[in-house]
Design a protein around this motif. Structure first.
Motif, mmCIF file in Angstrom:
data_model
loop_
_atom_site.group_PDB
_atom_site.id
_atom_site.type_symbol
_atom_site.label_atom_id
_atom_site.label_comp_id
_atom_site.label_asym_id
_atom_site.label_seq_id
_atom_site.Cartn_x
_atom_site.Cartn_y
_atom_site.Cartn_z
ATOM 1 N N ILE A 334 2.083 80.186 -13.689
ATOM 2 C CA ILE A 334 2.706 80.725 -12.544
ATOM 3 C C ILE A 334 3.831 79.538 -12.160
ATOM 4 C CG2 ILE A 334 0.889 81.998 -11.912
ATOM 5 C CD1 ILE A 334 0.060 80.000 -10.003
ATOM 6 N N GLY A 335 4.051 78.505 -12.866
ATOM 7 C CA GLY A 335 5.172 77.781 -12.664
ATOM 8 C C GLY A 335 4.503 76.366 -12.558
ATOM 9 N N ARG A 336 5.060 75.382 -13.166
ATOM 10 C CA ARG A 336 4.444 73.965 -13.084
ATOM 11 C C ARG A 336 4.281 73.536 -11.359
ATOM 12 N NH1 ARG A 336 5.674 68.571 -12.943
ATOM 13 N NH2 ARG A 336 4.234 67.265 -14.320
ATOM 14 N N HIS A 337 5.632 73.730 -10.652
ATOM 15 C CA HIS A 337 5.386 73.320 -9.393
ATOM 16 C C HIS A 337 5.012 74.522 -8.378
ATOM 17 C CE1 HIS A 337 7.997 70.505 -11.578
ATOM 18 N NE2 HIS A 337 7.471 69.584 -10.809
ATOM 19 N N ALA A 338 4.267 75.241 -8.824
ATOM 20 C CA ALA A 338 3.685 76.354 -7.964
ATOM 21 C C ALA A 338 2.818 75.415 -6.830
ATOM 22 C CB ALA A 338 2.888 77.512 -8.610
ATOM 23 N N PRO A 339 2.183 75.960 -5.822
ATOM 24 C CA PRO A 339 1.368 75.606 -4.794
ATOM 25 C C PRO A 339 0.090 75.275 -5.524
ATOM 26 C CG PRO A 339 2.511 77.618 -3.769
ATOM 27 C CD PRO A 339 2.899 77.443 -5.469
ATOM 28 N N ILE A 340 -0.358 74.172 -5.502
ATOM 29 C CA ILE A 340 -1.701 73.629 -6.364
ATOM 30 C C ILE A 340 -2.966 74.395 -6.025
ATOM 31 C CG2 ILE A 340 -3.552 71.748 -6.489
ATOM 32 C CD1 ILE A 340 -1.268 69.635 -5.846
ATOM 33 N N ASP A 341 -3.044 74.992 -4.656
ATOM 34 C CA ASP A 341 -4.554 75.664 -4.602
ATOM 35 C C ASP A 341 -4.449 76.994 -5.157
ATOM 36 O OD1 ASP A 341 -2.445 76.541 -2.730
ATOM 37 O OD2 ASP A 341 -3.382 77.205 -1.196
ATOM 38 N N ILE A 342 -2.983 77.559 -5.165
ATOM 39 C CA ILE A 342 -2.964 78.849 -6.125
ATOM 40 C C ILE A 342 -3.062 78.837 -7.359
ATOM 41 C CG2 ILE A 342 -1.314 80.874 -6.693
ATOM 42 C CD1 ILE A 342 -0.044 80.341 -3.847
ATOM 43 N N LYS A 343 -2.888 77.458 -8.032
ATOM 44 C CA LYS A 343 -2.781 77.253 -9.348
ATOM 45 C C LYS A 343 -4.361 77.157 -9.879
ATOM 46 C CE LYS A 343 0.105 74.347 -11.420
ATOM 47 N NZ LYS A 343 0.768 72.865 -11.728
ATOM 48 N N LYS A 344 -5.112 76.526 -8.848
ATOM 49 C CA LYS A 344 -6.461 76.200 -9.145
ATOM 50 C C LYS A 344 -7.130 77.404 -9.169
ATOM 51 C CE LYS A 344 -6.822 71.294 -7.533
ATOM 52 N NZ LYS A 344 -7.467 70.348 -6.713
ATOM 53 N N ARG A 345 -6.713 78.593 -8.574
ATOM 54 C CA ARG A 345 -7.433 79.814 -8.356
ATOM 55 C C ARG A 345 -6.982 80.767 -9.423
ATOM 56 N NH1 ARG A 345 -6.243 79.361 -2.724
ATOM 57 N NH2 ARG A 345 -4.624 81.209 -3.071
ATOM 58 N N HIS A 346 -5.972 80.293 -10.233
ATOM 59 C CA HIS A 346 -5.268 81.452 -11.124
ATOM 60 C C HIS A 346 -6.226 81.447 -12.368
ATOM 61 C CE1 HIS A 346 -2.467 82.847 -14.319
ATOM 62 N NE2 HIS A 346 -2.118 83.390 -13.556
ATOM 63 N N ASP A 347 -6.691 80.766 -12.987
ATOM 64 C CA ASP A 347 -7.601 80.853 -14.027
ATOM 65 C C ASP A 347 -8.456 79.646 -14.438
ATOM 66 O OD1 ASP A 347 -8.374 81.851 -16.622
ATOM 67 O OD2 ASP A 347 -6.583 80.417 -17.641
ATOM 68 N N PRO A 348 -9.489 79.558 -13.475
ATOM 69 C CA PRO A 348 -10.299 78.230 -13.307
ATOM 70 C C PRO A 348 -11.325 78.276 -14.569
ATOM 71 C CG PRO A 348 -10.976 79.931 -11.732
ATOM 72 C CD PRO A 348 -10.030 80.384 -12.457
ATOM 73 N N GLY A 375 -4.064 71.067 -18.558
ATOM 74 C CA GLY A 375 -3.639 71.267 -17.270
ATOM 75 C C GLY A 375 -4.512 72.486 -16.410
ATOM 76 N N THR A 376 -3.967 72.865 -15.448
ATOM 77 C CA THR A 376 -4.586 73.922 -14.562
ATOM 78 C C THR A 376 -4.278 75.340 -14.889
ATOM 79 O OG1 THR A 376 -4.532 72.266 -12.633
ATOM 80 C CG2 THR A 376 -5.066 74.485 -12.260
ATOM 81 N N THR A 377 -2.976 75.559 -15.524
ATOM 82 C CA THR A 377 -2.670 76.866 -15.759
ATOM 83 C C THR A 377 -1.806 76.880 -17.021
ATOM 84 O OG1 THR A 377 -0.570 76.715 -14.418
ATOM 85 C CG2 THR A 377 -2.423 77.517 -13.346
ATOM 86 N N SER A 378 -1.730 75.684 -17.826
ATOM 87 C CA SER A 378 -0.863 75.563 -18.867
ATOM 88 C C SER A 378 -1.499 75.674 -20.325
ATOM 89 C CB SER A 378 -0.014 74.283 -18.918
ATOM 90 O OG SER A 378 -0.934 73.195 -18.929
ATOM 91 N N ILE A 379 -0.637 76.257 -21.357
ATOM 92 C CA ILE A 379 -0.901 76.265 -22.612
ATOM 93 C C ILE A 379 0.111 75.237 -23.280
ATOM 94 C CG2 ILE A 379 -0.834 77.545 -24.874
ATOM 95 C CD1 ILE A 379 -1.815 80.015 -23.191
ATOM 96 N N ASP A 380 -0.305 74.155 -24.006
ATOM 97 C CA ASP A 380 0.405 73.497 -24.743
ATOM 98 C C ASP A 380 0.588 73.511 -26.295
ATOM 99 O OD1 ASP A 380 0.518 72.120 -22.199
ATOM 100 O OD2 ASP A 380 -1.144 70.793 -22.801
ATOM 101 N N ILE A 381 2.033 73.531 -26.732
ATOM 102 C CA ILE A 381 2.060 73.644 -28.313
ATOM 103 C C ILE A 381 2.695 72.585 -28.799
ATOM 104 C CG2 ILE A 381 3.291 75.368 -30.079
ATOM 105 C CD1 ILE A 381 3.436 77.549 -27.844
ATOM 106 N N THR A 382 2.352 71.960 -29.846
ATOM 107 C CA THR A 382 2.825 70.756 -30.411
ATOM 108 C C THR A 382 2.658 70.967 -32.075
ATOM 109 O OG1 THR A 382 0.256 69.612 -30.662
ATOM 110 C CG2 THR A 382 1.932 69.117 -28.705
ATOM 111 N N ARG A 383 3.208 70.054 -32.893
ATOM 112 C CA ARG A 383 3.015 70.258 -34.256
ATOM 113 C C ARG A 383 1.749 69.998 -34.269
ATOM 114 N NH1 ARG A 383 7.794 66.509 -34.715
ATOM 115 N NH2 ARG A 383 9.713 67.748 -35.213
#
Length: 446
Positions: A334-348, A375-383
């Protein structure tokens, strides 16, 4: 199992026999690849299931039949004081000493009834208000071989065919274990144990702290707190090295950490692929590993597909939702800089992102890329292979540091978490949040 053997070794118990059946080759291969110094391991194979009684009886045949031996199950994480337990056994006149551990949920276990430090009966899964105690079998024992003569030949249960028969005869001494005890017989319990068990760590040899950032040193996407800054500064002045490793790109990591922390420190941005040494408000780039234009194009196309397919809506901007961090590309749902409280509820629990990861695996080559929940809401892709284990190893090699010097702090050390790879190279402490981290740092260096 490695934790169990290492704990035994700390109490000078070094003659180890593993009775193995299920995935026997995997277990043996692990200890051949990761040998424990000065601990030879013998293996006893169960060609057919013998039950707990049959397996123990078979494994004990090569032992001195006039001396007690230690028995422990391999699926419990615990920090039994074997020295103390042996002392108790030597003072008793029983054939067996059994470790017991307190539990509130006694209705899920066999509960011991005790009289005068002897176990006289086991009550299977009693209601709490009817339980004779809150003490259950911890899966750790000292046994004289004569106790096993009661077992039938072939398959048997040591619990039913030995312990339950010897208890009424007052042949089992109770040892009360009040330390850590975590069963791992289900996946849910295994994850819980990985998150909460604190392995033995020789803190005297630790002078390098490597820490995850989001939800470990700082709240998600926030600056390091003044209190955290003050204590880390004090530790650095006392001789500790501090490195901060994160999937965050270098500019954001600098803002989160270096804008307040003025003592010399190391920034390992984008999972350690970008290393900068920060000293006197200047950042000296030590190395950087970036995606090629073709790799970026491939990953961005796959992320566009997942966003479209699952209708993932950013609360900020497209650029804030899919971030190019040079050597890592991150989807912040939902965006890296979305409100923290909403991020924590998004996909705990990470359940949404587990589905998205499986979808991404259909569109990206898993032999080329690692796709991890972070992170709280992220998926990371690396080599492939460029995880925190790689980031820490590369940092240590660059600076001629030894892994034994390092203590890692992270909030996602469970299997599948983006901090988990660190457990394969250095000692780790699991924390819940920055407040917990600060308390642990104060314990390490008051």
């Amino acid at each position: 199992m490695q934790h169990i053997i290492e704990n035994l070794a700390r109490h000078n118990i070094t003659n180890i026999i593993l009775s193995i059946g299920y995935k026997a080759d995997t277990i043996k291969e692990y200890f051949q690849t990761n040998p424990i110094p000065n601990i030879p391991i013998q293996y006893i194979y169960e060609d057919q299931p013998l039950g707990t009684g049959g397996a123990v009886k078979q494994a004990s045949q090569s032992l001195n039949q006039n001396q007690p031996f230690i028995l422990t199950w391999g699926d419990n994480l615990m920090d039994i004081d074997w020295t103390q337990m042996q002392h108790l056994h030597n003072q008793s006149n029983t054939q067996i000493t059994m470790a017991l551990t307190p539990r509130e949920d006694v209705e899920n276990f066999g509960v011991a009834k005790i009289e005068h430090d002897k176990i006289i009966q086991f009550i299977e899964k009693p209601p709490r208000n009817q339980a004779p105690s809150n003490l259950i079998n911890a899966g750790a024992f000292i046994i004289h071989p004569s106790a096993l003569t009661i077992l039938p030949e072939g398959k048997s249960s040591i619990e039913k065919d030995c312990f339950e028969l010897l208890a009424p005869k007052q042949q089992i001494t109770a040892y009360n274990h009040t330390g850590q005890w975590f069963p791992t017989d289900t996946l849910e319990k295994y994850y819980y144990a990985n998150e909460h068990f604190q392995p033995y760590i020789n803190l005297k040899e630790k002078n390098i702290i490597i820490a995850d950032v989001d939800d470990t040193i700082c709240d998600t996407c926030q600056q390091i707190s003044p209190e955290m800054t003050e204590h880390i500064s004090k530790m650095i002045k006392r001789g500790y090295e501090f490195a901060f490793i994160s999937g965050t790109k270098k500019e954001d990591l600098h803002k989160m950490i270096s804008s307040r922390l003025k003592e010399k420190h190391h920034l390992l941005a984008t999972t350690g692929t970008n290393y900068g040494l920060v000293e006197k408000d200047k950042v000296e780039l030590k190395y950087n590993y970036s995606f090629s234009p073709t790799e970026k194009e491939e990953i961005l196309a796959a992320l566009d597909k997942v966003v479209t397919h699952f209708e993932i809506k950013s609360m900020t901007s497209t650029e804030d939702q899919i971030q190019d961090r040079e050597s890592q590309i991150t989807l912040s749902a939902i965006g890296r800089h979305a409100p923290i409280d909403i991020k924590k509820r998004h996909d705990p629990t990470g359940e949404k992102r587990k589905v998205w990861v499986e979808y991404l695996k259909q569109h990206l080559d898993e032999t080329k890329y690692d796709i991890k929940i972070g992170g709280t809401t992220s998926i990371d892709i690396t080599r492939k292979g460029l995880n925190k284990e790689w980031g820490i190893r590369t940092f240590l090699q660059h600076n001629n540091f030894h892994p034994n010097q390092v203590l890692f702090f992270g909030d996602k050390l469970h299997p599948g978490g983006n901090d988990y790879p660190a457990t394969r190279i250095v000692d780790c402490i699991a924390v819940k949040n920055p407040k917990d981290t600060l308390e642990r740092l104060k314990q390490l260096c008051p």
